[in-house]
Write a protein that holds these residues in place. Sequence first.
Motif, mmCIF file in Angstrom:
data_model
loop_
_atom_site.group_PDB
_atom_site.id
_atom_site.type_symbol
_atom_site.label_atom_id
_atom_site.label_comp_id
_atom_site.label_asym_id
_atom_site.label_seq_id
_atom_site.Cartn_x
_atom_site.Cartn_y
_atom_site.Cartn_z
ATOM 1 N N GLU A 86 96.998 34.412 60.653
ATOM 2 C CA GLU A 86 98.364 34.724 61.193
ATOM 3 C C GLU A 86 99.272 34.792 59.926
ATOM 4 N N ARG A 94 91.682 35.248 68.578
ATOM 5 C CA ARG A 94 91.858 33.689 68.547
ATOM 6 C C ARG A 94 90.660 32.878 69.069
ATOM 7 N N GLU A 154 87.512 31.801 60.114
ATOM 8 C CA GLU A 154 88.348 32.467 59.419
ATOM 9 C C GLU A 154 88.049 33.579 58.480
ATOM 10 N N ASP A 157 91.371 34.106 64.135
ATOM 11 C CA ASP A 157 92.589 33.190 64.079
ATOM 12 C C ASP A 157 91.912 32.032 64.862
ATOM 13 N N SER A 166 92.372 27.963 66.239
ATOM 14 C CA SER A 166 92.962 26.679 66.595
ATOM 15 C C SER A 166 91.789 25.575 66.668
ATOM 16 N N LEU A 194 98.705 27.661 74.121
ATOM 17 C CA LEU A 194 98.559 29.017 73.104
ATOM 18 C C LEU A 194 98.631 30.346 74.086
ATOM 19 N N ILE A 253 93.834 32.952 74.008
ATOM 20 C CA ILE A 253 92.458 32.667 73.505
ATOM 21 C C ILE A 253 91.447 33.496 73.894
#
Length: 137
Positions: free
Chosen positions: A16, A25, A44, A49, A51, A66, A69
């Motif tokens: 991001e 994500r 990554e 992305d 989390s 979020l 996802i």
Amino acid sequence: MTLYLPIDRAGGRRAEEAGDSDAKRILLVEDDQHLAVVAGDMLEMMGFDVSIAHSANEALQLINRLPRIDLLFSDIVMPGGTNGLELANHIRERRPELPILLASGFSNAQQKDTLIYPLLNKPYTYEKLADALHELL
């Protein structure tokens, strides 16, 4: 012992921060802090992305906060009362379309006749992780 770590091609920036709003994500659930960093860096580097949650309870809180996802990637064996398989089942009830990938370093967690989710054996390589994610996404 030799440890090979992937090269950080984004210069230490997350997807991001690099302006990649189209990146998928992944919610990574790993109780081991060091493994979470290594797995997160690999993801990554693949352009995701990421989390990170360190417990099933933290993952459930994140999934509610979020906006999106695209995949859950969780360790099976975790302390705290709820393991990765129970987390996956709980999330599957709420979001049946969400792809789920589980990981474990314990051979007794690999009861393939009862496990309904894809399983990645630890330790895994960058290539094996990439292949597993490619199959799911």
